[in-house]
Structure formats: structure tokens, C-alpha cells
Write a protein that holds these residues in place. Structure first.
Motif, PDB file in Angstrom:
ATOM      1  N   ILE A 290       0.875  -1.176   0.000  1.00  0.00           N
ATOM      2  CA  ILE A 290       0.000   0.000   0.000  1.00  0.00           C
ATOM      3  C   ILE A 290       0.911   1.224   0.000  1.00  0.00           C
ATOM      4  CG2 ILE A 290      -1.787   1.290   1.242  1.00  0.00           C
ATOM      5  CD1 ILE A 290      -2.811  -1.437   0.441  1.00  0.00           C
ATOM      6  N   ILE A 291       0.840   1.981  -1.067  1.00  0.00           N
ATOM      7  CA  ILE A 291       1.683   3.172  -1.200  1.00  0.00           C
ATOM      8  C   ILE A 291       0.798   4.287  -1.752  1.00  0.00           C
ATOM      9  CG2 ILE A 291       2.510   2.449  -3.508  1.00  0.00           C
ATOM     10  CD1 ILE A 291       5.281   3.640  -2.732  1.00  0.00           C
ATOM     11  N   PRO A 292       0.959   5.534  -1.273  1.00  0.00           N
ATOM     12  CA  PRO A 292       0.061   6.590  -1.780  1.00  0.00           C
ATOM     13  C   PRO A 292       0.309   6.902  -3.248  1.00  0.00           C
ATOM     14  CG  PRO A 292       1.764   7.504  -0.338  1.00  0.00           C
ATOM     15  CD  PRO A 292       1.884   6.019  -0.258  1.00  0.00           C
ATOM     16  N   LYS A 293      -0.683   7.494  -3.880  1.00  0.00           N
ATOM     17  CA  LYS A 293      -0.460   8.043  -5.215  1.00  0.00           C
ATOM     18  C   LYS A 293       0.636   9.103  -5.073  1.00  0.00           C
ATOM     19  CE  LYS A 293      -5.130   7.746  -7.052  1.00  0.00           C
ATOM     20  NZ  LYS A 293      -6.305   8.256  -6.340  1.00  0.00           N
ATOM     21  N   ILE A 294       1.408   9.337  -6.125  1.00  0.00           N
ATOM     22  CA  ILE A 294       2.538  10.276  -6.017  1.00  0.00           C
ATOM     23  C   ILE A 294       2.060  11.630  -5.480  1.00  0.00           C
ATOM     24  CG2 ILE A 294       4.218  11.613  -7.389  1.00  0.00           C
ATOM     25  CD1 ILE A 294       4.841   9.039  -8.902  1.00  0.00           C
ATOM     26  N   LYS A 295       0.921  12.094  -5.936  1.00  0.00           N
ATOM     27  CA  LYS A 295       0.448  13.418  -5.505  1.00  0.00           C
ATOM     28  C   LYS A 295       0.050  13.459  -4.026  1.00  0.00           C
ATOM     29  CE  LYS A 295      -4.396  12.996  -6.987  1.00  0.00           C
ATOM     30  NZ  LYS A 295      -4.926  12.656  -5.673  1.00  0.00           N
ATOM     31  N   ASP A 296      -0.261  12.302  -3.426  1.00  0.00           N
ATOM     32  CA  ASP A 296      -0.666  12.261  -2.013  1.00  0.00           C
ATOM     33  C   ASP A 296       0.486  11.900  -1.073  1.00  0.00           C
ATOM     34  OD1 ASP A 296      -3.298  12.794  -2.738  1.00  0.00           O
ATOM     35  OD2 ASP A 296      -3.817  10.674  -2.921  1.00  0.00           O
ATOM     36  N   ALA A 297       1.701  11.720  -1.632  1.00  0.00           N
ATOM     37  CA  ALA A 297       2.807  11.221  -0.797  1.00  0.00           C
ATOM     38  C   ALA A 297       3.356  12.302   0.140  1.00  0.00           C
ATOM     39  CB  ALA A 297       3.927  10.677  -1.685  1.00  0.00           C
ATOM     40  N   THR A 298       3.488  13.514  -0.359  1.00  0.00           N
ATOM     41  CA  THR A 298       4.018  14.592   0.492  1.00  0.00           C
ATOM     42  C   THR A 298       2.882  15.156   1.368  1.00  0.00           C
ATOM     43  OG1 THR A 298       3.790  15.973  -1.457  1.00  0.00           O
ATOM     44  CG2 THR A 298       6.011  15.286  -0.917  1.00  0.00           C
ATOM     45  N   ASP A 299       3.257  16.014   2.317  1.00  0.00           N
ATOM     46  CA  ASP A 299       2.307  16.448   3.339  1.00  0.00           C
ATOM     47  C   ASP A 299       1.004  17.014   2.765  1.00  0.00           C
ATOM     48  OD1 ASP A 299       4.177  15.686   5.127  1.00  0.00           O
ATOM     49  OD2 ASP A 299       4.784  17.707   5.728  1.00  0.00           O
ATOM     50  N   ASN A 300      -0.095  16.565   3.321  1.00  0.00           N
ATOM     51  CA  ASN A 300      -1.419  17.046   2.897  1.00  0.00           C
ATOM     52  C   ASN A 300      -2.415  16.756   4.016  1.00  0.00           C
ATOM     53  OD1 ASN A 300      -3.022  14.379   2.261  1.00  0.00           O
ATOM     54  ND2 ASN A 300      -0.964  14.072   1.476  1.00  0.00           N
ATOM     55  N   ALA A 301      -3.574  17.400   3.958  1.00  0.00           N
ATOM     56  CA  ALA A 301      -4.559  17.215   5.031  1.00  0.00           C
ATOM     57  C   ALA A 301      -5.473  16.019   4.777  1.00  0.00           C
ATOM     58  CB  ALA A 301      -5.394  18.485   5.195  1.00  0.00           C
ATOM     59  N   LEU A 302      -5.468  15.521   3.528  1.00  0.00           N
ATOM     60  CA  LEU A 302      -6.337  14.378   3.231  1.00  0.00           C
ATOM     61  C   LEU A 302      -5.932  13.160   4.068  1.00  0.00           C
ATOM     62  CD1 LEU A 302      -8.595  13.162   1.559  1.00  0.00           C
ATOM     63  CD2 LEU A 302      -6.933  12.683  -0.251  1.00  0.00           C
ATOM     64  N   MET A 303      -4.619  12.956   4.215  1.00  0.00           N
ATOM     65  CA  MET A 303      -4.155  11.796   5.000  1.00  0.00           C
ATOM     66  C   MET A 303      -4.553  11.950   6.475  1.00  0.00           C
ATOM     67  SD  MET A 303      -0.048  12.526   4.983  1.00  0.00           S
ATOM     68  CE  MET A 303       0.705  13.614   6.214  1.00  0.00           C
ATOM     69  N   ILE A 304      -4.641  13.194   6.931  1.00  0.00           N
ATOM     70  CA  ILE A 304      -5.037  13.448   8.328  1.00  0.00           C
ATOM     71  C   ILE A 304      -6.536  13.140   8.479  1.00  0.00           C
ATOM     72  CG2 ILE A 304      -5.144  15.242  10.161  1.00  0.00           C
ATOM     73  CD1 ILE A 304      -2.255  14.332   9.229  1.00  0.00           C
ATOM     74  N   ALA A 305      -7.300  13.528   7.466  1.00  0.00           N
ATOM     75  CA  ALA A 305      -8.747  13.235   7.477  1.00  0.00           C
ATOM     76  C   ALA A 305      -8.972  11.722   7.448  1.00  0.00           C
ATOM     77  CB  ALA A 305      -9.411  13.890   6.264  1.00  0.00           C
ATOM     78  N   MET A 306      -8.206  11.040   6.624  1.00  0.00           N
ATOM     79  CA  MET A 306      -8.340   9.591   6.473  1.00  0.00           C
ATOM     80  C   MET A 306      -8.022   8.884   7.796  1.00  0.00           C
ATOM     81  SD  MET A 306      -9.176   7.680   4.055  1.00  0.00           S
ATOM     82  CE  MET A 306      -9.390   5.920   4.141  1.00  0.00           C
ATOM     83  N   CYS A 307      -6.973   9.334   8.448  1.00  0.00           N
ATOM     84  CA  CYS A 307      -6.572   8.751   9.727  1.00  0.00           C
ATOM     85  C   CYS A 307      -7.675   8.989  10.771  1.00  0.00           C
ATOM     86  CB  CYS A 307      -5.253   9.383  10.177  1.00  0.00           C
ATOM     87  SG  CYS A 307      -4.621   8.719  11.706  1.00  0.00           S
ATOM     88  N   ALA A 308      -8.170  10.222  10.837  1.00  0.00           N
ATOM     89  CA  ALA A 308      -9.211  10.554  11.823  1.00  0.00           C
ATOM     90  C   ALA A 308     -10.476   9.739  11.556  1.00  0.00           C
ATOM     91  CB  ALA A 308      -9.524  12.047  11.779  1.00  0.00           C
ATOM     92  N   TYR A 309     -10.827   9.606  10.281  1.00  0.00           N
ATOM     93  CA  TYR A 309     -12.037   8.824   9.950  1.00  0.00           C
ATOM     94  C   TYR A 309     -11.907   7.404  10.496  1.00  0.00           C
ATOM     95  CZ  TYR A 309     -15.348   6.023   7.377  1.00  0.00           C
ATOM     96  OH  TYR A 309     -16.332   5.126   7.072  1.00  0.00           O
ATOM     97  N   ASN A 310     -10.753   6.780  10.217  1.00  0.00           N
ATOM     98  CA  ASN A 310     -10.557   5.390  10.650  1.00  0.00           C
ATOM     99  C   ASN A 310     -10.508   5.244  12.165  1.00  0.00           C
ATOM    100  OD1 ASN A 310     -10.081   3.217   8.450  1.00  0.00           O
ATOM    101  ND2 ASN A 310      -9.325   5.155   7.640  1.00  0.00           N
ATOM    102  N   GLU A 311      -9.938   6.225  12.839  1.00  0.00           N
ATOM    103  CA  GLU A 311      -9.778   6.099  14.291  1.00  0.00           C
ATOM    104  C   GLU A 311     -11.070   6.461  15.046  1.00  0.00           C
ATOM    105  OE1 GLU A 311      -5.995   6.811  16.012  1.00  0.00           O
ATOM    106  OE2 GLU A 311      -5.736   5.110  14.658  1.00  0.00           O
ATOM    107  N   TYR A 312     -11.925   7.292  14.440  1.00  0.00           N
ATOM    108  CA  TYR A 312     -13.076   7.808  15.198  1.00  0.00           C
ATOM    109  C   TYR A 312     -14.437   7.405  14.636  1.00  0.00           C
ATOM    110  CZ  TYR A 312      -9.616  10.406  17.770  1.00  0.00           C
ATOM    111  OH  TYR A 312      -8.532  10.726  18.563  1.00  0.00           O
ATOM    112  N   LYS A 313     -14.471   6.687  13.518  1.00  0.00           N
ATOM    113  CA  LYS A 313     -15.785   6.304  12.963  1.00  0.00           C
ATOM    114  C   LYS A 313     -16.501   5.411  13.985  1.00  0.00           C
ATOM    115  CE  LYS A 313     -13.909   2.467  10.378  1.00  0.00           C
ATOM    116  NZ  LYS A 313     -13.229   2.034   9.240  1.00  0.00           N
TER     117      LYS A 313
END
Ligand code: KG4
Ligand code: ZN
Length: 331
Positions: A290-313
Motif C-alpha cells: 500500500i503506497i500513496p499516489k505520487i500526488k498524495d505522498a508529500t504532506d497534505n490534510a487528506l491523510m489526516i482526514a483519512m486517519c481521523a475517519y478510521n480512528e473515530y468512525k
């Protein structure tokens, strides 16, 4: 469940809005590359001041692009560390104020855990797994068990791999940010022309060391300059990259074997590297990567949203209506 996330730990300022862990409603990243390239690296004070100037506009742009009402948001998430303290504070204070003003729950997300989730937008993370974290500040191998417990099995003893890329790029006169520049110019070079060391190539040791490799490249360049030799920049970059990635992936494969798992998660800015992806394609055929798309690899807020969704759903979010988030570890 709609999550609005904020990421401001270094020189990128991002606000993303994610619906149900899969629908990206917006993902705005405001990068300061143009400001910092003048100095050859990130100046923390300058980064924080620029975040302050841009933060409300980035919030507005994300909400506008998502085409939602603020009342549609279920949860606010913000990176609380590690990172540059001034940069972190801008994101934390802005996200907290936004949550407080709109009576929304707010949670903190660890930036490194965020990187783990950057590849999870299109794929499901399967555990147990080895997580290879490769960024500007970290180089780590983490074993994650089926019960989600984390075990740090190896880390850099000195420089992070991204930092090494950036310094080598500077030595080769390629500019900032160095990683993508080394990556791109390497394609024109011969990666077998120069032989650079593979540090800490020791059995059963999952730690890394990148400062010796960095010094080896710097010394080679200085020696060549002193002898009046023409620098073959593409081949120097390609040979450096080969050494940096070979040792990284050798240890990663050994860790996968030792911990008896086929699941490999990769995250952090260096995971954008194209030579790394080619190695994975050639040498890791039997693994579930599992590796991010090249555009999502560097710092972004989408990965933070994804993490929060998984931890708090599925959790009761009402109890996260507390607005005193403190930045934790900055390293
Ligand atoms: O994850 P990230 O955006 O920020 C940190 O959390 O540190 O990673 C930034 C690092 C920088 O050192 C940058 O040079 C490196 O990732 N990087 C790359 C590539 N793109 C970014 N390194 C190698 N190849 C790339 N294509
Ligand atoms: Zn990062």
C-alpha cells in the motif's frame, strides 16, 4: 461522516474534506516551495508566518470546493505533531477556533500516523503489516500487529532519508526541494557509475544511517572539483539514489521476512520517488504493498482526514467537543 482536516506541520498548509473515508470532497494544499527555495530549505519562522497569512483562505477554499455547509461537518481533525512548533500552532489554533465557533468536535492526529493512511484512500490497510515511513524528518520501520499495536523495529541513527536527498541535491546544485529533483535527473544518469556506501548493512539490524552516505557524496563532489573533473550530475544523483534505496529496501524485506507478513505499507514524502516504485515493482512482486499516489505522498490534510475517519468512525463524537489541543512532540 464528513471530516474536515487541517495539516500545517511544516511548509505545507492543507485543509481537506473527506466523506465516509472514500469520497474526497476537497483537498487544498498550499505549498511554500517558492518562498523557501530562495534559502535552500525551510525557515521555521517564515513558514509559520506565511501559514498565518493563508490559513483562513485555505479553509474557505476547501469548504467552497467541497460544496457543503459547515453544519454538514461531523468532525474536525488537526495535526498536533511532530513538526515545527510555530507551524503546528497555526493549524491547531485555527482548527480549534473553527470547531469552537461551529460547535464541532475536534481530535488531534499524529502526523506520522497520517502518512500511514495516505495510501488508504484507494486501498484497505491490512494488518499485521510493516510500515516503512520515509520523510524529511523520519526513516522508520514499524511493525503493526493485527490488534493495531505498534512496535518500532528500526529507525535512523542520524539523518532521515528525505533530509539526505535534500542535502545531496544542494551539493549537486539541484535546488530545493531536493528529493524530486534528484529523482528526475537520475533518469538521465548511470546508477552504476559511482559506488557509494550502504551504511549499517548488518544482519538483524533494522536501523538506518544516512549521514555517512551524505558525506560520501559531498566528499566525492569536492574531490572531483579539486581535480578539475567534470561532474556527471545525473550519474552522481542516480548512484546516490541507488545506494540510499537499496539499503532501505533490503532492510524492509528482511523485516517483512522476520515478522512473517506480506503486508507492506509505505508513507512519507520519499514514497513519491519513482526509482523506489520501480524497485518495488521488480523485487516485491509477492507482497501486498500500500503506497500513496505520487500526488498524495508529500504532506497534505487528506491523510489526516483519512486517519481521523478510521480512528473515530462509530465513536460518540460529542465528547470531543473540548477545545484545548496542545502540540505534542515536535521531533
Ligand atoms: O512527508 P514530507 O512531505 O514532509 C515531512 O513530513 O518531512 O516529506 C518531505 C521529504 C523531503 O525531504 C523531500 O525532498 C522528499 O520528501 N521527497 C522526495 C520526493 N518527493 C519528496 N524524495 C525522493 N524522491 C521524491 N520524488
Ligand atoms: Zn510528512
Amino acid at each position: 461522516m464528513i471530516v474536515l482536516a487541517v495539516e500545517s506541520s511544516c511548509d505545507e498548509l492543507g485543509v481537506a474534506i473527506l466523506k465516509d473515508g472514500k469520497e474526497v470532497l476537497s483537498n487544498i494544499v498550499y505549498s511554500q516551495i517558492d518562498i523557501h527555495k530562495e534559502f535552500g530549505g525551510v525557515i521555521p519562522e517564515v513558514a509559520a508566518r506565511d501559514h498565518i497569512k493563508k490559513v483562513t483562505r485555505v479553509f474557505d477554499a476547501a469548504i467552497k470546493e467541497a460544496n457543503i455547509k459547515v453544519s454538514d461537518i461531523d468532525l474536525v481533525a488537526v495535526t498536533s505533531g511532530p513538526g515545527l512548533i510555530g507551524s503546528l500552532i497555526v493549524g491547531i489554533v485555527s482548527a480549534s477556533a473553527f470547531a469552537l465557533a461551529n460547535d464541532l468536535p475536534i481530535v488531534e492526529v499524529n502526523h506520522l500516523l497520517g502518512h500511514m493512511y495516505s495510501g488508504a484512500i484507494d486501498n484497505e490497510l491490512v494488518f499485521p503489516a510493516i510500515f516503512l515511513l520515509i520523510s524529511g524528518g523520519h526513516t522508520e520501520l514499524i511493525y503493526i500487529d493485527s490488534d493495531n499495536s505498534y512496535n518500532l523495529i528500526g529507525k535512523t541513527k542520524d539523518d532521515a532519508i528525505g533530509e539526505c536527498y535534500d542535502k545531496v541535491a544542494r551539493t549537486l546544485g539541484l535546488g530545493y526541494p531536493g528529493g524530486p529533483k534528484v529523482d528526475n535527473i537520475s533518469k538521465e544518469g548511470d546508477e552504476n557509475k559511482y559506488n557509494f556506501p550502504r551504511p549499517l548493512d548488518i544482519k538483524d539490524d533494522f536501523n538506518f544511517s544516512y549521514s555517512g552516505l551524505k558525506s560520501a557524496v559531498i566528499n566525492k563532489v569536492h574531490n572531483m572539483e579539486q581535480r578539475g573533473e567534470i561532474l556527471d550530475i545525473p550519474s552522481l544523483a542516480a548512484s546516490f539514489q541507488k545506494a540510499a534505496l537499496e539499503i532501505l529496501l533490503k532492510k524492509t524485506k528482511l523485516a517483512l521476512e522476520k515478522y512473517n507478513t506480506k503486508n507492506l505499507i509505505i508513507g512519507g514524502g520519499v514514497s513519491a520517488n519513482k526509482r523506489l516504485r520501480k524497485y518495488l515493482e521488480d523485487d516485491f512482486k509477492n507482497y501486498n504493498i500500500i503506497i500513496p499516489k505520487i500526488k498524495d505522498a508529500t504532506d497534505n490534510a487528506l491523510m489526516i482526514a483519512m486517519c481521523a475517519y478510521n480512528e473515530y468512525k462509530g465513536k460518540d463524537l460529542e465528547k470531543y467537543k473540548k477545545y484545548l489541543i496542545k502540540p505534542f512532540s515536535t521531533s
